[in-house]
Design a protein around this motif. Structure first.
Motif, mmCIF file in Angstrom:
data_model
loop_
_atom_site.group_PDB
_atom_site.id
_atom_site.type_symbol
_atom_site.label_atom_id
_atom_site.label_comp_id
_atom_site.label_asym_id
_atom_site.label_seq_id
_atom_site.Cartn_x
_atom_site.Cartn_y
_atom_site.Cartn_z
ATOM 1 N N ASP A 160 34.683 -15.984 -0.929
ATOM 2 C CA ASP A 160 34.899 -17.266 -0.266
ATOM 3 C C ASP A 160 35.592 -18.282 -1.163
ATOM 4 O O ASP A 160 36.151 -19.252 -0.676
ATOM 5 C CB ASP A 160 33.564 -17.850 0.196
ATOM 6 C CG ASP A 160 32.966 -17.006 1.303
ATOM 7 O OD1 ASP A 160 33.729 -16.603 2.190
ATOM 8 O OD2 ASP A 160 31.752 -16.747 1.262
ATOM 9 N N ALA A 179 38.748 -8.582 5.482
ATOM 10 C CA ALA A 179 37.480 -7.862 5.628
ATOM 11 C C ALA A 179 36.793 -7.604 4.299
ATOM 12 O O ALA A 179 36.282 -6.529 4.047
ATOM 13 C CB ALA A 179 37.696 -6.543 6.382
ATOM 14 N N LEU A 180 36.761 -8.624 3.451
ATOM 15 C CA LEU A 180 36.011 -8.489 2.197
ATOM 16 C C LEU A 180 34.516 -8.623 2.487
ATOM 17 O O LEU A 180 34.125 -9.209 3.489
ATOM 18 C CB LEU A 180 36.444 -9.565 1.195
ATOM 19 C CG LEU A 180 37.892 -9.480 0.717
ATOM 20 C CD1 LEU A 180 38.187 -10.608 -0.266
ATOM 21 C CD2 LEU A 180 38.177 -8.131 0.081
ATOM 22 N N PHE A 181 33.693 -8.045 1.596
ATOM 23 C CA PHE A 181 32.247 -8.143 1.763
ATOM 24 C C PHE A 181 31.788 -9.449 1.128
ATOM 25 O O PHE A 181 31.730 -9.581 -0.086
ATOM 26 C CB PHE A 181 31.555 -6.941 1.116
ATOM 27 C CG PHE A 181 32.106 -5.627 1.587
ATOM 28 C CD1 PHE A 181 32.290 -5.383 2.940
ATOM 29 C CD2 PHE A 181 32.456 -4.637 0.687
ATOM 30 C CE1 PHE A 181 32.804 -4.174 3.383
ATOM 31 C CE2 PHE A 181 32.969 -3.423 1.126
ATOM 32 C CZ PHE A 181 33.147 -3.193 2.479
ATOM 33 N N THR A 182 31.427 -10.422 1.981
ATOM 34 C CA THR A 182 31.156 -11.772 1.487
ATOM 35 C C THR A 182 29.861 -11.860 0.687
ATOM 36 O O THR A 182 29.652 -12.831 -0.017
ATOM 37 C CB THR A 182 31.091 -12.774 2.652
ATOM 38 O OG1 THR A 182 30.272 -12.215 3.681
ATOM 39 C CG2 THR A 182 32.467 -13.042 3.201
ATOM 40 N N HIS A 183 28.991 -10.861 0.823
ATOM 41 C CA HIS A 183 27.730 -10.931 0.083
ATOM 42 C C HIS A 183 27.833 -10.259 -1.294
ATOM 43 O O HIS A 183 26.838 -10.043 -1.963
ATOM 44 C CB HIS A 183 26.604 -10.312 0.891
ATOM 45 C CG HIS A 183 26.831 -8.860 1.231
ATOM 46 N ND1 HIS A 183 27.884 -8.426 2.000
ATOM 47 C CD2 HIS A 183 26.144 -7.752 0.896
ATOM 48 C CE1 HIS A 183 27.823 -7.120 2.126
ATOM 49 N NE2 HIS A 183 26.778 -6.672 1.471
ATOM 50 N N MET A 184 29.066 -9.891 -1.680
ATOM 51 C CA MET A 184 29.243 -9.236 -2.975
ATOM 52 C C MET A 184 30.284 -10.015 -3.787
ATOM 53 O O MET A 184 31.141 -10.689 -3.239
ATOM 54 C CB MET A 184 29.786 -7.824 -2.776
ATOM 55 C CG MET A 184 28.863 -6.900 -2.023
ATOM 56 S SD MET A 184 29.660 -5.298 -1.873
ATOM 57 C CE MET A 184 28.462 -4.434 -0.873
ATOM 58 N N PHE A 240 33.043 -0.893 -4.506
ATOM 59 C CA PHE A 240 32.305 -0.321 -3.366
ATOM 60 C C PHE A 240 32.596 1.164 -3.133
ATOM 61 O O PHE A 240 31.691 2.000 -3.110
ATOM 62 C CB PHE A 240 32.612 -1.124 -2.100
ATOM 63 C CG PHE A 240 31.751 -0.726 -0.924
ATOM 64 C CD1 PHE A 240 30.497 -1.285 -0.751
ATOM 65 C CD2 PHE A 240 32.198 0.201 0.003
ATOM 66 C CE1 PHE A 240 29.701 -0.921 0.312
ATOM 67 C CE2 PHE A 240 31.401 0.576 1.069
ATOM 68 C CZ PHE A 240 30.158 0.008 1.222
#
Lengths: 357, 275
Positions: free
Chosen positions: A134, A87-92, A100
């Motif tokens: 990613d 559940a990493l934030f892919t847009h960061m 975060f």
């Protein structure tokens, strides 16, 4: 024992009318590595989600450090979760991911930078600040998820099958990594897994669960060597579980053969479950042992041979470094202290459920 | 080997001929008409004609109304998509269906229905009068055109945003909450940035048809309000000046291409987000 940190009081929870947790009571101490272990659907993940604040129990209370947090939102709890799918934030970027929680708490930038450096070093990924999630492998992503959680200095880290998606070798490396992390951070880890080996390797305390009930709580050694019921014995490691009759103290009858054992207090002529670990079965050739069998199957496992020995209609699982070819007539004996006697399950709830996988 | 290659080539034939006949040739024709005058000699007059005050005003109004419609669609569609995405599998399909259902009817019919609702003596004003309220003069104003655009194109905004939102892993949202973000911070820092690709394709899918429409403006705007679509249509069907119509179309195309380039840029940034 150290200070009590989390107390789950008589927690019950059902989904769509199906009872997932029934009157669960569990105490977790400070600086403990606790593993919730059980087959899928046993309620272990639900228990973790209740502690994390993502589910509210139908009944019961969650006490955290003396305070009732049952209805507290997840963002107000002094604990962090490492999710199964990272559940990493892919847009960061990686640095932003780790920052975060600190940014939400409005920490100064210099503090945040230090923390990112420290956390990346701790999980062995220094220099990854500007990478994107990613571009990382599964194991690396999981390390980042752990880094992202621990920079917030939670008192408890919840881990929901964090190694489930990794391959065997990586999983083993990460197990040692997690133990090292736990020791360095000195915080409480609550770990959910269905992998009994993982549980035995890492935990201070193992909580074996099945069908919403706690089956046994204890140290890995205790859980393995002295399972309290047939479910635990069957779920933790391989076991021969056979019907027996406790004739008197320190004497049990299996398949009509008397075996001396060390258990007492079961009464006379009481039907019991007898658990014998495969590595504790001693095979002898041309023996005068009363229980005679024949080797029907043999597999080389590396460390030992795994054999199936049929004796009086029961297939014994035997692990031994000594090889007996298929067809060999062997005698079966067990040292008295390797025989575990257990009461037959009193209710259906404790009955061993079929375990898949 | 050679044979299978030739076979594969054969399969593409229908698509190649389709694009040739229905895309490439008409485009070339528009360019040919756009850059020539009636005698067939090269000219830029049809292009520069956009500077003509009447045309420029129509284009400006078109851009303005299309932008307004896109923004209104976005404001309506986003919360709705969130509600949809938050629902379980069960209720979801029914509501999505409800929004797609009007699209099964002809655009013309649906727009004419609005005409009868908004007319001076239409359904809306009849109801208002029965309630002793001031009748509203909506028909034949830019507001009626915006209303028609929003009504017709709203589903095109909902679907892409909804598609992006349902694909956001719930554990990512849980992770944000777990790390201390409240519901609003989670929305601002996680959900909104992750849904940018959906927003961008929604805006494109509303803005482009709104920019080129002439039916909606004709039916709800009366003859007084000219959008660029109406100007082009009139050049073709009333003035029979295909050259000028084509020239203006080319200018419109540039606007559409600009919009698509913008979307492409945003999508590049968010390429990995839409997973």
């Amino acid at each position: 024992m150290t200070k009590e940190l989390i107390h789950l009081q008589n927690i019950s929870k059902s989904f769509d009318g199906q009872l997932i947790l029934d009157d669960l009571d569990l105490t977790i101490h400070e600086n403990e590595f606790v593993t919730l272990l059980g087959p899928s659907g046993c309620g272990k993940t639900t228990t973790l989600r209740i502690i994390g604040g993502f589910e509210t129990p139908d009944k019961g209370k969650v006490i955290f450090d003396g305070q009732d947090i049952t209805h507290l939102a997840p963002n107000k709890r002094n604990l962090n979760t490492v999710f199964q799918k990272y559940a990493l934030f892919t847009h960061m970027s990686i640095a932003e991911n780790i920052a975060f929680g600190l940014r939400i708490r409005k920490k100064p930038q210099s503090y945040i930078n230090d923390k990112i450096k420290y956390a990346l070093k701790l999980v062995g990924l220094s220099g990854f600040e500007d990478r994107t999630p990613d571009s990382l492998s599964g194991g690396q992503q999981q390390r980042i998820a752990i880094a992202r959680a621990i920079v917030n200095e939670p008192r408890v880290l919840l881990l929901d099958e964090p190694l489930g998606a990794l391959d065997l070798k990586l999983r083993q490396d990460m197990q040692y990594e997690l133990i090292r992390l736990k020791n360095e951070l000195g915080i409480t880890f609550i770990y959910v897994t269905h992998d009994q080996e993982e549980a035995l390797t890492m935990s201070d305390t193992v909580v074996v669960m099945n069908q919403g009930y706690i089956q046994q709580i204890g140290s890995p050694e205790k859980i393995y060597n002295e399972p309290e019921n047939a479910f635990v014995a069957d779920f933790i490691g391989d076991s021969n579980i056979v019907d027996g009759i406790m004739l008197e103290d320190r004497l049990v009858e299996i398949f009509g053969v008397k075996f001396p054992c060390v258990d007492t207090g079961f009464g006379r002529n009481k039907p019991v479950d007898v658990v014998i670990r495969p590595e504790d079965v001693i095979l002898t050739e041309n023996s005068s042992d009363e229980l005679q069998g024949e080797v029907t199957h043999i597999i080389f496992k590396g460390v030992h041979y795994e054999m199936e020995v049929t004796a009086r209609g029961y297939e014994w699982l035997v692990q031994s470094t000594k090889m007996y070819p298929v067809g060999t007539k062997v005698g079966i004996s067990v040292d008295p202290f390797n025989i575990q006697i257990m009461n037959k399950p009193a209710s259906e709830d404790e009955e061993a459920a079929p375990i898949d996988g | 080997m050679v044979k299978t290659k030739r076979m594969r080539g054969l399969f593409t034939l229908p698509y190649i001929s389709w694009s040739l006949i229905f895309i490439v040739v008409p485009l070339l024709m528009i360019f040919w008409y756009g850059f020539t005058d009636k005698s067939g000699t090269f000219t830029m007059d049809n292009i520069t004609a956009m500077a003509d005050p009447v045309h420029a005003k129509a284009l400006w109004l078109s851009v303005l109304l299309s932008l307004a419609s896109s923004v209104i669609c976005l404001l309506l569609a986003y919360p709705l998509s969130m509600i949809l995405a938050a629902r379980g599998e069960k209720g979801r399909s029914v509501i999505v269906m409800l929004f797609i259902l009007p699209m099964w009817m002809n655009t013309l019919l649906r727009t004419m229905a609005w005409q009868t609702i908004l007319e001076k003596t239409g359904i809306l004003n009849t109801i208002l009068q029965a309630l002793h309220l001031q009748p509203l003069q909506i028909i034949n104003t830019p507001y009626a055109i915006i209303l028609g655009m929003v009504y017709n194109f709203l589903p095109f905004m909902i679907l892409p945003i909804y598609n992006v939102l349902v694909k956001i892993d719930p554990s990512v949202i849980n992770a944000a909450r777990d790390l201390g973000a409240n519901a609003f911070q989670t929305f601002l820092r996680i959900i909104l940035p992750l849904s940018v690709p959906g927003i961008m394709s929604g805006i494109t899918m509303v803005f482009i048809p709104a920019l080129t429409t002439f039916v909606i403006s004709q039916l709800l705007g009366g003859s007084k309000i000219l959008l660029i679509g109406n100007v082009i249509e009139q050049e073709f069907t009333q003035a029979y000046d295909w050259h000028l119509g084509s020239g203006l179309s080319i200018i419109l195309m540039i606007f559409i291409i600009l919009n698509m380039i913008m979307e492409e840029i945003f999508d590049k940034n968010g390429e990995d987000l839409a997973i």
